[in-house]
Scaffold this motif. Sequence first.
Motif, PDB file in Angstrom:
ATOM      1  N   ASP A 182       0.876  -4.372  -8.739  1.00  0.00           N
ATOM      2  CA  ASP A 182       0.970  -5.203  -7.545  1.00  0.00           C
ATOM      3  C   ASP A 182       1.342  -4.431  -6.282  1.00  0.00           C
ATOM      4  N   GLY A 183       1.253  -3.094  -6.325  1.00  0.00           N
ATOM      5  CA  GLY A 183       1.540  -2.298  -5.137  1.00  0.00           C
ATOM      6  C   GLY A 183       2.119  -0.930  -5.467  1.00  0.00           C
ATOM      7  N   VAL A 184       2.879  -0.387  -4.536  1.00  0.00           N
ATOM      8  CA  VAL A 184       3.489   0.938  -4.696  1.00  0.00           C
ATOM      9  C   VAL A 184       5.003   0.789  -4.535  1.00  0.00           C
ATOM     10  N   ARG A 185       5.749   1.242  -5.530  1.00  0.00           N
ATOM     11  CA  ARG A 185       7.211   1.165  -5.472  1.00  0.00           C
ATOM     12  C   ARG A 185       7.768   2.464  -4.908  1.00  0.00           C
TER      13      ARG A 185
ATOM     14  N   THR B 276       0.838  -1.204   0.000  1.00  0.00           N
ATOM     15  CA  THR B 276       0.000   0.000   0.000  1.00  0.00           C
ATOM     16  C   THR B 276       0.877   1.259   0.000  1.00  0.00           C
ATOM     17  N   ARG B 277       0.256   2.352  -0.360  1.00  0.00           N
ATOM     18  CA  ARG B 277       0.939   3.654  -0.335  1.00  0.00           C
ATOM     19  C   ARG B 277       1.324   4.031   1.096  1.00  0.00           C
ATOM     20  N   ASP B 278       0.452   3.728   2.057  1.00  0.00           N
ATOM     21  CA  ASP B 278       0.740   4.031   3.459  1.00  0.00           C
ATOM     22  C   ASP B 278       2.003   3.322   3.940  1.00  0.00           C
ATOM     23  N   GLU B 279       2.185   2.063   3.549  1.00  0.00           N
ATOM     24  CA  GLU B 279       3.388   1.317   3.926  1.00  0.00           C
ATOM     25  C   GLU B 279       4.638   1.948   3.317  1.00  0.00           C
ATOM     26  N   ALA B 280       4.533   2.350   2.055  1.00  0.00           N
ATOM     27  CA  ALA B 280       5.666   2.981   1.377  1.00  0.00           C
ATOM     28  C   ALA B 280       6.013   4.317   2.029  1.00  0.00           C
ATOM     29  N   GLU B 281       5.006   5.100   2.363  1.00  0.00           N
ATOM     30  CA  GLU B 281       5.243   6.394   3.013  1.00  0.00           C
ATOM     31  C   GLU B 281       5.820   6.211   4.417  1.00  0.00           C
ATOM     32  N   ALA B 282       5.380   5.181   5.118  1.00  0.00           N
ATOM     33  CA  ALA B 282       5.916   4.903   6.452  1.00  0.00           C
ATOM     34  C   ALA B 282       7.391   4.523   6.367  1.00  0.00           C
ATOM     35  N   MET B 283       7.748   3.728   5.357  1.00  0.00           N
ATOM     36  CA  MET B 283       9.156   3.351   5.193  1.00  0.00           C
ATOM     37  C   MET B 283       9.993   4.561   4.806  1.00  0.00           C
ATOM     38  N   LEU B 284       9.475   5.425   3.963  1.00  0.00           N
ATOM     39  CA  LEU B 284      10.204   6.645   3.606  1.00  0.00           C
ATOM     40  C   LEU B 284      10.448   7.503   4.843  1.00  0.00           C
ATOM     41  N   ALA B 285       9.454   7.606   5.712  1.00  0.00           N
ATOM     42  CA  ALA B 285       9.618   8.368   6.954  1.00  0.00           C
ATOM     43  C   ALA B 285      10.693   7.741   7.840  1.00  0.00           C
ATOM     44  N   THR B 286      10.711   6.418   7.924  1.00  0.00           N
ATOM     45  CA  THR B 286      11.724   5.714   8.720  1.00  0.00           C
ATOM     46  C   THR B 286      13.117   5.939   8.142  1.00  0.00           C
ATOM     47  N   LEU B 287      13.248   5.808   6.832  1.00  0.00           N
ATOM     48  CA  LEU B 287      14.540   6.023   6.176  1.00  0.00           C
ATOM     49  C   LEU B 287      15.022   7.456   6.354  1.00  0.00           C
ATOM     50  N   THR B 288      14.097   8.398   6.240  1.00  0.00           N
ATOM     51  CA  THR B 288      14.445   9.807   6.412  1.00  0.00           C
ATOM     52  C   THR B 288      14.941  10.077   7.821  1.00  0.00           C
ATOM     53  N   GLU B 289      14.273   9.504   8.813  1.00  0.00           N
ATOM     54  CA  GLU B 289      14.692   9.680  10.202  1.00  0.00           C
ATOM     55  C   GLU B 289      16.090   9.102  10.427  1.00  0.00           C
ATOM     56  N   LYS B 290      16.359   7.924   9.861  1.00  0.00           N
ATOM     57  CA  LYS B 290      17.681   7.303   9.992  1.00  0.00           C
ATOM     58  C   LYS B 290      18.755   8.166   9.328  1.00  0.00           C
TER      59      LYS B 290
ATOM     60  N   VAL C  31      20.627  15.194   1.215  1.00  0.00           N
ATOM     61  CA  VAL C  31      19.684  15.489   0.130  1.00  0.00           C
ATOM     62  C   VAL C  31      18.902  14.203  -0.149  1.00  0.00           C
ATOM     63  N   ILE C  32      17.597  14.275   0.078  1.00  0.00           N
ATOM     64  CA  ILE C  32      16.750  13.100  -0.090  1.00  0.00           C
ATOM     65  C   ILE C  32      15.799  13.338  -1.255  1.00  0.00           C
ATOM     66  N   GLN C  33      15.843  12.417  -2.211  1.00  0.00           N
ATOM     67  CA  GLN C  33      14.923  12.469  -3.346  1.00  0.00           C
ATOM     68  C   GLN C  33      14.146  11.160  -3.347  1.00  0.00           C
ATOM     69  N   SER C  34      12.841  11.259  -3.514  1.00  0.00           N
ATOM     70  CA  SER C  34      12.029  10.041  -3.484  1.00  0.00           C
ATOM     71  C   SER C  34      10.895  10.130  -4.498  1.00  0.00           C
ATOM     72  N   GLU C  35      10.445   8.951  -4.870  1.00  0.00           N
ATOM     73  CA  GLU C  35       9.329   8.851  -5.802  1.00  0.00           C
ATOM     74  C   GLU C  35       8.513   7.617  -5.446  1.00  0.00           C
ATOM     75  N   LEU C  36       7.203   7.785  -5.372  1.00  0.00           N
ATOM     76  CA  LEU C  36       6.284   6.676  -5.156  1.00  0.00           C
ATOM     77  C   LEU C  36       5.549   6.435  -6.465  1.00  0.00           C
ATOM     78  N   THR C  37       5.607   5.199  -6.961  1.00  0.00           N
ATOM     79  CA  THR C  37       5.004   4.859  -8.246  1.00  0.00           C
ATOM     80  C   THR C  37       3.983   3.754  -8.051  1.00  0.00           C
ATOM     81  N   GLU C  38       2.752   4.039  -8.458  1.00  0.00           N
ATOM     82  CA  GLU C  38       1.696   3.024  -8.401  1.00  0.00           C
ATOM     83  C   GLU C  38       1.993   1.955  -9.451  1.00  0.00           C
ATOM     84  N   GLN C  39       1.938   0.690  -9.035  1.00  0.00           N
ATOM     85  CA  GLN C  39       2.142  -0.433  -9.937  1.00  0.00           C
ATOM     86  C   GLN C  39       1.002  -1.417  -9.732  1.00  0.00           C
TER      87      GLN C  39
END
Length: 98
Positions: free
Chosen positions: A74-77, A40-54, A64-72
Amino acid sequence: MTHAINKCSANETAACCCVDVGTIMDNSDCTASWSQLYATRDEAEAMLATLTEKARQVESEPCVIQSELTEQPDGVRLEASFTFSCQAETMIFQLGLR
């Protein structure tokens, strides 16, 4: 004892497997990348938040953090890159993800 220094790009000592840190880390690779598919998008956003905090815990100067969420189908990349001010911070960040 015979002369046991290995002849390669790194100067190793005969007593141990020690090399100069400058041989391994030359500050040419300061970016860590992350790519993973989430249900899900929520899971992807939660992981991005965790990675950003780390990344923020490691940085000495702003990462410098660059990110992209792509709907696929079978889920969100999540594709993200984290560019640090030095290679040591990049390695610390990557090791912290293990």
